[in-house]
Design a protein around this motif. Sequence first.
Motif, PDB file in Angstrom:
ATOM      1  N   MET A 131       0.817  -1.197   0.000  1.00 42.77           N
ATOM      2  CA  MET A 131       0.000   0.000   0.000  1.00 42.77           C
ATOM      3  C   MET A 131       0.859   1.258   0.000  1.00 42.77           C
ATOM      4  O   MET A 131       0.546   2.211  -0.678  1.00 42.77           O
ATOM      5  CB  MET A 131      -0.926  -0.052   1.232  1.00 42.77           C
ATOM      6  N   THR A 132       1.941   1.246   0.750  1.00 41.55           N
ATOM      7  CA  THR A 132       2.825   2.407   0.830  1.00 41.55           C
ATOM      8  C   THR A 132       3.465   2.688  -0.531  1.00 41.55           C
ATOM      9  O   THR A 132       3.600   3.843  -0.916  1.00 41.55           O
ATOM     10  CB  THR A 132       3.910   2.187   1.887  1.00 41.55           C
ATOM     11  N   LYS A 133       3.833   1.632  -1.235  1.00 40.46           N
ATOM     12  CA  LYS A 133       4.426   1.813  -2.558  1.00 40.46           C
ATOM     13  C   LYS A 133       3.416   2.453  -3.512  1.00 40.46           C
ATOM     14  O   LYS A 133       3.772   3.301  -4.319  1.00 40.46           O
ATOM     15  CB  LYS A 133       4.908   0.481  -3.124  1.00 40.46           C
ATOM     16  N   PHE A 134       2.157   2.054  -3.408  1.00 38.98           N
ATOM     17  CA  PHE A 134       1.109   2.621  -4.254  1.00 38.98           C
ATOM     18  C   PHE A 134       0.941   4.112  -3.975  1.00 38.98           C
ATOM     19  O   PHE A 134       0.853   4.921  -4.897  1.00 38.98           O
ATOM     20  CB  PHE A 134      -0.219   1.877  -4.014  1.00 38.98           C
ATOM     21  N   VAL A 135       0.917   4.499  -2.717  1.00 35.64           N
ATOM     22  CA  VAL A 135       0.768   5.906  -2.339  1.00 35.64           C
ATOM     23  C   VAL A 135       1.978   6.706  -2.819  1.00 35.64           C
ATOM     24  O   VAL A 135       1.836   7.807  -3.366  1.00 35.64           O
ATOM     25  CB  VAL A 135       0.577   6.044  -0.810  1.00 35.64           C
ATOM     26  N   CYS A 136       3.167   6.161  -2.635  1.00 33.33           N
ATOM     27  CA  CYS A 136       4.379   6.855  -3.094  1.00 33.33           C
ATOM     28  C   CYS A 136       4.383   7.012  -4.612  1.00 33.33           C
ATOM     29  O   CYS A 136       4.730   8.073  -5.125  1.00 33.33           O
ATOM     30  CB  CYS A 136       5.626   6.096  -2.639  1.00 33.33           C
ATOM     31  N   ALA A 137       3.996   5.980  -5.327  1.00 32.41           N
ATOM     32  CA  ALA A 137       3.932   6.059  -6.793  1.00 32.41           C
ATOM     33  C   ALA A 137       2.904   7.094  -7.230  1.00 32.41           C
ATOM     34  O   ALA A 137       3.147   7.885  -8.146  1.00 32.41           O
ATOM     35  CB  ALA A 137       3.603   4.693  -7.380  1.00 32.41           C
ATOM     36  N   PHE A 138       1.745   7.120  -6.578  1.00 34.68           N
ATOM     37  CA  PHE A 138       0.707   8.095  -6.910  1.00 34.68           C
ATOM     38  C   PHE A 138       1.205   9.518  -6.669  1.00 34.68           C
ATOM     39  O   PHE A 138       1.020  10.403  -7.500  1.00 34.68           O
ATOM     40  CB  PHE A 138      -0.556   7.820  -6.074  1.00 34.68           C
ATOM     41  N   LEU A 139       1.834   9.758  -5.533  1.00 32.88           N
ATOM     42  CA  LEU A 139       2.361  11.085  -5.226  1.00 32.88           C
ATOM     43  C   LEU A 139       3.454  11.501  -6.204  1.00 32.88           C
ATOM     44  O   LEU A 139       3.523  12.673  -6.615  1.00 32.88           O
ATOM     45  CB  LEU A 139       2.880  11.130  -3.793  1.00 32.88           C
ATOM     46  N   ILE A 162       3.748  10.513  -9.356  1.00 35.14           N
ATOM     47  CA  ILE A 162       3.095  10.830 -10.638  1.00 35.14           C
ATOM     48  C   ILE A 162       2.392  12.183 -10.549  1.00 35.14           C
ATOM     49  O   ILE A 162       2.470  13.001 -11.470  1.00 35.14           O
ATOM     50  CB  ILE A 162       2.123   9.702 -11.037  1.00 35.14           C
ATOM     51  N   PHE A 163       1.718  12.443  -9.443  1.00 39.70           N
ATOM     52  CA  PHE A 163       1.045  13.719  -9.260  1.00 39.70           C
ATOM     53  C   PHE A 163       2.047  14.874  -9.283  1.00 39.70           C
ATOM     54  O   PHE A 163       1.823  15.895  -9.934  1.00 39.70           O
ATOM     55  CB  PHE A 163       0.275  13.715  -7.931  1.00 39.70           C
ATOM     56  N   THR A 208       5.299  19.420 -14.694  1.00 43.42           N
ATOM     57  CA  THR A 208       5.171  19.525 -16.147  1.00 43.42           C
ATOM     58  C   THR A 208       4.215  20.645 -16.519  1.00 43.42           C
ATOM     59  O   THR A 208       4.481  21.431 -17.432  1.00 43.42           O
ATOM     60  CB  THR A 208       4.675  18.190 -16.740  1.00 43.42           C
ATOM     61  N   GLN A 209       3.107  20.758 -15.803  1.00 44.69           N
ATOM     62  CA  GLN A 209       2.151  21.833 -16.068  1.00 44.69           C
ATOM     63  C   GLN A 209       2.800  23.191 -15.865  1.00 44.69           C
ATOM     64  O   GLN A 209       2.617  24.100 -16.655  1.00 44.69           O
ATOM     65  CB  GLN A 209       0.926  21.682 -15.154  1.00 44.69           C
ATOM     66  N   LEU A 210       3.577  23.349 -14.815  1.00 47.06           N
ATOM     67  CA  LEU A 210       4.272  24.609 -14.577  1.00 47.06           C
ATOM     68  C   LEU A 210       5.292  24.904 -15.670  1.00 47.06           C
ATOM     69  O   LEU A 210       5.433  26.042 -16.111  1.00 47.06           O
ATOM     70  CB  LEU A 210       4.981  24.583 -13.225  1.00 47.06           C
ATOM     71  N   ALA A 211       5.995  23.897 -16.117  1.00 51.31           N
ATOM     72  CA  ALA A 211       7.032  24.090 -17.127  1.00 51.31           C
ATOM     73  C   ALA A 211       6.448  24.509 -18.464  1.00 51.31           C
ATOM     74  O   ALA A 211       7.037  25.309 -19.186  1.00 51.31           O
ATOM     75  CB  ALA A 211       7.844  22.817 -17.298  1.00 51.31           C
ATOM     76  N   TYR A 212       5.287  23.982 -18.819  1.00 53.22           N
ATOM     77  CA  TYR A 212       4.688  24.288 -20.112  1.00 53.22           C
ATOM     78  C   TYR A 212       3.647  25.383 -20.057  1.00 53.22           C
ATOM     79  O   TYR A 212       2.961  25.652 -21.025  1.00 53.22           O
ATOM     80  CB  TYR A 212       4.081  23.031 -20.732  1.00 53.22           C
ATOM     81  N   ALA A 213       3.529  26.057 -18.938  1.00 55.64           N
ATOM     82  CA  ALA A 213       2.545  27.130 -18.810  1.00 55.64           C
ATOM     83  C   ALA A 213       3.002  28.400 -19.508  1.00 55.64           C
ATOM     84  O   ALA A 213       2.254  29.342 -19.614  1.00 55.64           O
ATOM     85  CB  ALA A 213       2.258  27.411 -17.341  1.00 55.64           C
ATOM     86  N   GLY A 214       4.221  28.454 -19.997  1.00 56.91           N
ATOM     87  CA  GLY A 214       4.691  29.619 -20.728  1.00 56.91           C
ATOM     88  C   GLY A 214       5.210  30.731 -19.848  1.00 56.91           C
ATOM     89  O   GLY A 214       5.582  31.775 -20.347  1.00 56.91           O
ATOM     90  N   GLY A 215       5.204  30.575 -18.574  1.00 56.04           N
ATOM     91  CA  GLY A 215       5.763  31.560 -17.670  1.00 56.04           C
ATOM     92  C   GLY A 215       4.907  32.799 -17.538  1.00 56.04           C
ATOM     93  O   GLY A 215       4.657  33.254 -16.454  1.00 56.04           O
TER      94      GLY A 215
END
Length: 92
Positions: free
Chosen positions: A1-9, A11-12, A18-25
């Motif tokens: 379960m801990t691995k699943f939570v860590c993987a989810f975090l 990815i999030f 990525t959203q911040l990087a491609y927001a154009g500043g």
Amino acid sequence: MTKFVCAFLLIFLMAFVTQLAYAGGERSLTVQGCPEACDYRCSKTRVRKACLFFCNMCCEKCLCVPSGTYGNKEECPCYNNWKTKSGTPKCP
């Protein structure tokens, strides 16, 4: 379960960065951020006063200024599509 939570975090976090990087500043501005964004946008033009006037007017309406000093208008559809009566671009 801990691995699943860590993987989810992980990815999030990657999606957020990525959203911040491609927001154009300069996108998603508040009206208070317009002067700084337009100052940079108009920094290399010969007609600085007119550029700043129209850029700030467009930024206040669209809350977006394209990155860079020229071009990249596709980043801000409102900014890109606002035209004068004669059909020429209103925003620099």
